[in-house]
Design an enzyme around this catalytic site. Structure first.
Site, mmCIF file in Angstrom:
data_model
loop_
_atom_site.group_PDB
_atom_site.id
_atom_site.type_symbol
_atom_site.label_atom_id
_atom_site.label_comp_id
_atom_site.label_asym_id
_atom_site.label_seq_id
_atom_site.Cartn_x
_atom_site.Cartn_y
_atom_site.Cartn_z
ATOM 1 N N HIS A 221 -0.766 2.489 9.565
ATOM 2 C CA HIS A 221 -1.865 2.655 8.526
ATOM 3 C C HIS A 221 -2.288 3.850 8.532
ATOM 4 C CE1 HIS A 221 -5.859 1.144 6.784
ATOM 5 N NE2 HIS A 221 -5.024 -0.270 6.603
ATOM 6 N N ASN B 59 0.777 -1.073 0.097
ATOM 7 C CA ASN B 59 0.076 -0.093 -0.001
ATOM 8 C C ASN B 59 0.725 1.453 -0.081
ATOM 9 O OD1 ASN B 59 -2.186 -1.275 -0.018
ATOM 10 N ND2 ASN B 59 -2.888 -1.159 1.966
ATOM 11 N N TRP C 263 -9.197 -7.323 12.856
ATOM 12 C CA TRP C 263 -8.541 -7.122 11.603
ATOM 13 C C TRP C 263 -7.192 -7.146 12.094
ATOM 14 C CZ3 TRP C 263 -5.633 -2.732 10.974
ATOM 15 C CH2 TRP C 263 -4.856 -2.647 9.830
ATOM 16 N N GLU D 30 -3.468 -0.676 -7.460
ATOM 17 C CA GLU D 30 -4.479 -0.858 -6.838
ATOM 18 C C GLU D 30 -5.383 0.730 -6.916
ATOM 19 O OE1 GLU D 30 -5.403 -3.360 -3.326
ATOM 20 O OE2 GLU D 30 -5.832 -1.231 -2.470
ATOM 21 N N SER E 260 3.229 -1.961 4.845
ATOM 22 C CA SER E 260 4.369 -3.148 5.033
ATOM 23 C C SER E 260 5.508 -2.540 4.290
ATOM 24 C CB SER E 260 3.748 -4.247 4.256
ATOM 25 O OG SER E 260 3.596 -4.125 2.902
ATOM 26 N N ASP F 1 -7.866 -11.859 -3.229
ATOM 27 C CA ASP F 1 -7.591 -10.728 -2.109
ATOM 28 C C ASP F 1 -7.571 -11.254 -0.469
ATOM 29 O OD1 ASP F 1 -7.081 -8.130 -1.426
ATOM 30 O OD2 ASP F 1 -9.449 -7.774 -0.981
ATOM 31 N N ARG G 86 -14.473 -2.457 7.297
ATOM 32 C CA ARG G 86 -14.243 -3.869 6.882
ATOM 33 C C ARG G 86 -15.402 -4.689 6.572
ATOM 34 N NH1 ARG G 86 -10.123 -2.156 5.964
ATOM 35 N NH2 ARG G 86 -7.900 -2.422 6.506
HETATM 36 O O1 SFD Z 1 -5.297 -4.373 3.227
HETATM 37 C C1 SFD Z 1 7.603 -9.170 19.750
HETATM 38 N N1 SFD Z 1 -1.129 -4.212 6.397
HETATM 39 C C2 SFD Z 1 -0.929 -3.848 5.042
HETATM 40 N N2 SFD Z 1 0.197 -3.389 4.431
HETATM 41 C C3 SFD Z 1 0.426 -3.179 2.966
HETATM 42 O O2 SFD Z 1 1.339 -2.849 2.493
HETATM 43 N N3 SFD Z 1 -0.650 -3.782 2.247
HETATM 44 C C4 SFD Z 1 -1.768 -4.269 2.587
HETATM 45 O O3 SFD Z 1 -2.635 -4.881 2.058
HETATM 46 C C5 SFD Z 1 -2.242 -4.173 4.248
HETATM 47 N N4 SFD Z 1 -3.351 -4.505 4.724
HETATM 48 C C6 SFD Z 1 -3.194 -5.227 5.886
HETATM 49 C C7 SFD Z 1 -2.325 -5.016 6.715
HETATM 50 C C8 SFD Z 1 -2.045 -5.664 8.007
HETATM 51 C C9 SFD Z 1 -3.126 -6.823 8.389
HETATM 52 C C10 SFD Z 1 -3.168 -7.526 9.544
HETATM 53 C C11 SFD Z 1 -4.116 -7.105 7.429
HETATM 54 C C12 SFD Z 1 -4.146 -6.507 6.060
HETATM 55 C C13 SFD Z 1 -5.093 -8.042 7.453
HETATM 56 C C14 SFD Z 1 -0.265 -3.287 7.525
HETATM 57 C C15 SFD Z 1 1.038 -3.917 7.609
HETATM 58 O O4 SFD Z 1 1.068 -5.505 7.799
HETATM 59 C C16 SFD Z 1 1.743 -3.367 8.395
HETATM 60 O O5 SFD Z 1 1.647 -1.884 8.470
HETATM 61 C C17 SFD Z 1 3.068 -3.834 9.020
HETATM 62 O O6 SFD Z 1 3.373 -5.040 9.219
HETATM 63 C C18 SFD Z 1 3.762 -3.028 10.194
HETATM 64 O O7 SFD Z 1 5.145 -3.446 10.532
HETATM 65 P P1 SFD Z 1 5.717 -3.727 12.026
HETATM 66 O O8 SFD Z 1 6.953 -4.017 11.786
HETATM 67 O O9 SFD Z 1 5.506 -2.336 12.864
HETATM 68 O O10 SFD Z 1 4.636 -4.653 12.718
HETATM 69 P P2 SFD Z 1 4.676 -6.280 12.486
HETATM 70 O O11 SFD Z 1 4.879 -6.686 11.172
HETATM 71 O O12 SFD Z 1 3.345 -6.737 12.985
HETATM 72 O O13 SFD Z 1 5.935 -6.816 13.495
HETATM 73 C C19 SFD Z 1 5.750 -6.731 14.873
HETATM 74 C C20 SFD Z 1 6.801 -7.824 15.085
HETATM 75 O O14 SFD Z 1 7.088 -7.987 16.584
HETATM 76 C C21 SFD Z 1 7.011 -9.215 17.374
HETATM 77 N N5 SFD Z 1 6.604 -8.838 18.900
HETATM 78 N N6 SFD Z 1 8.597 -9.527 19.668
HETATM 79 C C22 SFD Z 1 9.405 -9.856 20.901
HETATM 80 N N7 SFD Z 1 8.777 -9.483 22.088
HETATM 81 C C23 SFD Z 1 7.663 -8.820 21.931
HETATM 82 N N8 SFD Z 1 7.053 -8.409 23.230
HETATM 83 C C24 SFD Z 1 6.809 -8.612 20.881
HETATM 84 N N9 SFD Z 1 5.776 -8.095 20.437
HETATM 85 C C25 SFD Z 1 5.756 -8.192 19.213
HETATM 86 C C26 SFD Z 1 5.841 -9.765 16.300
HETATM 87 O O15 SFD Z 1 5.550 -11.009 16.491
HETATM 88 C C27 SFD Z 1 6.147 -9.397 15.092
HETATM 89 O O16 SFD Z 1 6.911 -10.216 14.391
HETATM 90 S S1 SFD Z 1 -4.622 -3.618 4.328
HETATM 91 O O17 SFD Z 1 -5.688 -3.914 5.408
HETATM 92 O O18 SFD Z 1 -4.503 -2.355 4.259
HETATM 93 P P1 AMP Z 2 -7.681 -1.023 3.579
HETATM 94 O O1 AMP Z 2 -7.951 -2.261 2.598
HETATM 95 O O2 AMP Z 2 -8.986 -0.497 3.703
HETATM 96 O O3 AMP Z 2 -6.804 -1.065 4.487
HETATM 97 O O4 AMP Z 2 -7.002 -0.053 2.143
HETATM 98 C C1 AMP Z 2 -6.033 -0.247 1.656
HETATM 99 C C2 AMP Z 2 -5.750 1.080 1.020
HETATM 100 O O5 AMP Z 2 -6.579 1.572 0.338
HETATM 101 C C3 AMP Z 2 -5.165 2.221 1.977
HETATM 102 O O6 AMP Z 2 -4.183 2.929 1.587
HETATM 103 C C4 AMP Z 2 -6.407 3.069 2.211
HETATM 104 O O7 AMP Z 2 -6.357 4.148 2.706
HETATM 105 C C5 AMP Z 2 -6.974 2.932 0.730
HETATM 106 N N1 AMP Z 2 -8.527 2.969 0.468
HETATM 107 C C6 AMP Z 2 -9.270 2.030 0.990
HETATM 108 N N2 AMP Z 2 -10.617 2.508 0.864
HETATM 109 C C7 AMP Z 2 -10.652 3.578 0.051
HETATM 110 C C8 AMP Z 2 -11.524 4.539 -0.534
HETATM 111 N N3 AMP Z 2 -12.972 4.228 -0.574
HETATM 112 N N4 AMP Z 2 -10.927 5.598 -1.233
HETATM 113 C C9 AMP Z 2 -9.698 5.937 -1.024
HETATM 114 N N5 AMP Z 2 -8.935 5.087 -0.580
HETATM 115 C C10 AMP Z 2 -9.210 4.140 -0.131
#
Ligand code: SFD
Ligand code: AMP
Length: 613
Positions: A376, A64, A220, A129, A423, A339, A251
């Site tokens: 996010h 993203n 989520w 996307e 990510s 997806d 969601r």
């Molecule tokens: O669609 C300890 N995210 C999305 N990012 C994208 O680029 N595209 C997407 O499509 C994304 N979508 C999405 C996303 C996340 C989820 C859950 C879903 C969908 C269902 C967001 C990214 O994943 C997110 O921004 C990054 O992963 C954040 O990175 P970071 O490194 O801040 O967090 P991490 O990857 O969760 O890693 C944390 C690690 O720490 C470990 N940990 N280890 C030791 N001791 C402790 N006390 C600890 N506590 C935690 C964890 O195990 C982990 O390995 S969408 O919705 O937008």
């Molecule tokens: P999401 O799947 O909701 O986590 O969104 C993934 C990415 O799409 C994020 O960058 C959001 O900000 C963007 N996004 C989701 N829905 C919309 C929308 N209706 N309009 C504009 N951006 C969106």
């Protein structure tokens, strides 16, 4: 199974750089620290196994955050404008800009390592996307990224739950390492390090989730995101920012399937139950509430949430995503299913179990419970030093992505003020922190001082839940009622209830006010006292006990920040019902906090917002 020991053996690990958390940011930190610090000992401590840990455990279907600078699609300045707009004007734009100028190189590396990215056969460009997002076949995203980290790190310690950071015995504002325990064999770990990078994830289950009982644990953001990123930092006295800026996401109902690919790539639309496009109809009312922000393009994420919530409250739900209008080719149908199968398998299972055929049936959308994150469409986290070459002077005090504690760095969900990393951006920020941590170690080559008495005290503290259980196990009244013991799931239910009802959760329609927040803080204090009585029968419960401690710190910070900011800057994320409007004059600034570990007091204050241009 034998009982865990309340006083197990200690393993001591000395290193140059300790990375806590091997998720996206942690993996990026290890990779980049190795590039700049060939000779250094770089250690990762991770509570799970890095191939499938963190938010990307299941995989993802989009990246993203990608500028596309090589095709002149976007420039970093465009991204700064986008993030500024989406966050209702408030961002650390130096951090956002710094991330944007580096993120593309990360994505190119991922592709080189084997991540399949959708590519247009005619133009050779990645398939967009949306303006910032590209599509991937990402079921194996995390194992691909973890492989490079395995090669880069000197050692990866897995199944180690890090519970506390250690201050330097001579300088409490410098980090000296961390402690934790093995969730497999129950031994105690002491890491002594010259620099520490915390990349330990945001938080789910701070607020009571919509799924309760029947689907308890389904959220989520993953249930294993327990706020360690914040709870490790706050007790060290690190300055935090924007902890009130918590995330509510739209969601697919019950399965928490993300909506981005549906709205942006497949161009599906959402309506109310009668088929009306409610967003346009509600614009005049939105302008009354937030003024010119209502006409920002694209509409900020929180405002899209707000309009949906108003429509539901007006009795015109359910809100429907019209998947049936867009899955008109086999290719699109396959993208739709993939997806979820890549990233949120539970949503595909929910469809199957509810008899939903997305090609013919619309699906319900709903707003999630709040999460605390820095990566996010929100930016809670630590106040960090920015890069030396851009940004205001008071946003920079040394090393890029260093917190206000010397030698303590962060990345991903840990770092505040800089949203929309996702990510790729979290990994890139890990790389920036890794590079700076190497510079810090070069400038401070001496080993830090760790006081053995402090370590012993903390060790006793870490295993207290085991001791509590072993002392109290015979003191049972009936069934599972132990009057002197609080089990982690009981404590978690209590925390979620407090946050839900007083901190603006789902049951309060995200609304709160001063008296509610004060009452919530009083309940939090009594929960804090009871955390001393946590009991752990086994190592699993010991991990849950420490996750609860970490969630408590995160939640406490959220309540205090929400109380301090007397406005509603992000309607749709939360409402201060006693200050329902955006108040740019008083509050177009950051709300920051510092907890003093010596006195136990919190200080909240404002920090100025300084636009980059
Ligand atoms: O669609 C300890 N995210 C999305 N990012 C994208 O680029 N595209 C997407 O499509 C994304 N979508 C999405 C996303 C996340 C989820 C859950 C879903 C969908 C269902 C967001 C990214 O994943 C997110 O921004 C990054 O992963 C954040 O990175 P970071 O490194 O801040 O967090 P991490 O990857 O969760 O890693 C944390 C690690 O720490 C470990 N940990 N280890 C030791 N001791 C402790 N006390 C600890 N506590 C935690 C964890 O195990 C982990 O390995 S969408 O919705 O937008
Ligand atoms: P999401 O799947 O909701 O986590 O969104 C993934 C990415 O799409 C994020 O960058 C959001 O900000 C963007 N996004 C989701 N829905 C919309 C929308 N209706 N309009 C504009 N951006 C969106």
């Amino acid at each position: 199974m034998t009982d865990p020991s309340p006083d197990p053996e200690t393993h001591t690990i000395d290193c140059d750089i300790l990375i806590v958390g091997g998720g996206f940011a942690g993996c990026g930190a290890a990779y980049e620290a190795r590039y700049w610090g060939r000779d250094l000992k770089i250690v990762v401590a991770e509570k799970a196994a890095i191939e499938r840990s963190g938010a990307v455990a299941q995989g993802l279907s989009a990246i993203n955050c990608y500028m596309g600078m090589r095709w002149n699609e976007n420039q970093p300045e465009d991204f700064v404008r986008y993030v500024r707009n989406d966050l209702m004007g408030l961002s650390r734009e130096d951090l956002v800009y710094d991330l944007a100028r580096h993120v593309d190189s990360t994505v190119h590396m991922f592709e080189e390592w084997g991540l399949p990215i959708f590519t247009d056969p005619v133009t050779g460009r990645y398939v967009r996307e949306g303006r910032w997002q590209i599509m991937i076949h990402g079921e194996s995203y995390k194992p691909i990224i973890a492989e490079a980290t395995r090669k880069a790190a000197s050692e990866v310690y897995e199944r180690i739950m890090v519970t506390h950071l250690l201050p330097d015995a001579k300088d409490p504002n410098r980090v000296a390492g961390a402690i934790g325990f093995s969730v497999r064999d129950g031994s105690f770990y002491l890491f002594r390090a010259k620099a520490v990078i915390v990349a330990a994830a945001g938080a789910s289950h701070i607020y009571r989730p919509r799924s309760a009982g029947e689907g308890s644990g389904r959220t989520w953001y993953p249930p294993w995101a327990s706020g360690s990123a914040y709870a490790l930092l706050i007790p060290m006295g690190a300055e935090m920012t924007q902890m009130e800026n918590r995330l509510v996401v739209t969601r697919f109902k019950d399965g928490y399937g993300p909506v981005g690919a549906w709205f942006l790539l497949l161009k599906a639309t959402a309506t109310n139950a009668t088929g009306e496009h409610y967003e346009a109809a509600r614009l005049p009312e939105l302008r009354e509430r937030v003024g010119a922000y209502a006409d920002a393009k694209p509409m900020p994420t929180c405002l899209r949430n707000h309009l949906m919530l108003q429509e539901i409250l007006a009795g015109r739900g359910p809100i429907l995503m019209h998947t049936e209008k867009v899955l008109d080719t086999p290719e699109k149908e396959s993208i739709g299913w993939e997806d979820f199968l890549n990233m949120t398998i539970g949503q595909a299972v929910t469809w199957a179990s509810q008899g939903i055929e997305p090609k013919t049936t619309p699906s319900e959308l709903i707003l999630s419970e709040p999460y605390v994150m820095g990566s996010h469409a929100v930016c809670a986290g630590a106040w960090a030093s920015g890069p030396a070459d851009v940004g205001a002077d008071d946003y920079h005090w040394g090393y890029n992505r260093m917190t206000t504690v010397q030698g303590l760095f962060g990345a991903g969900d840990t770092i505040g003020g800089s949203a929309h990393k996702f990510s790729s951006g979290s990994y890139s920020e890990g790389r920036l922190a890794g590079k700076s941590a190497v510079a810090f170690v070069r400038d401070h080559p001496g080993a830090p001082t760790v006081a053995p008495e402090r370590v012993s005290e903390l060790k006793a503290e870490v295993f207290r839940p085991v001791r509590n259980w072993q002392t109290e196990r015979l003191n049972v009244t009936t069934g599972t009622v132990y009057p002197e013991v609080l089990f982690p799931d009981q404590g978690l239910n209590r925390l979620e209830k407090i946050m839900d009802e007083y901190g603006g959760g789902v049951s309060a329609n995200y609304s709160t006010n001063k008296p509610l927040l004060e009452r919530g803080l009083a309940h939090m204090e009594s929960l804090r006292v009871d955390l001393d009585h946590l009991g752990a029968r086994d190592l699993h419960q010991l991990q849950r006990a420490w996750e609860l401690h970490h969630r408590w710190w995160t939640a406490e910070a959220v309540l205090r920040h929400t109380l301090f900011r007397e406005e509603t800057r992000w309607p749709g994320y939360y409402y201060r019902a006693d200050f329902p409007h955006v108040d740019d004059e008083q509050w177009k600034c950051f709300v920051n906090s510092v907890y003093d570990p010596r006195t136990g007091e919190w200080r909240l204050f404002k920090r100025p917002y300084r636009p980059l241009f």
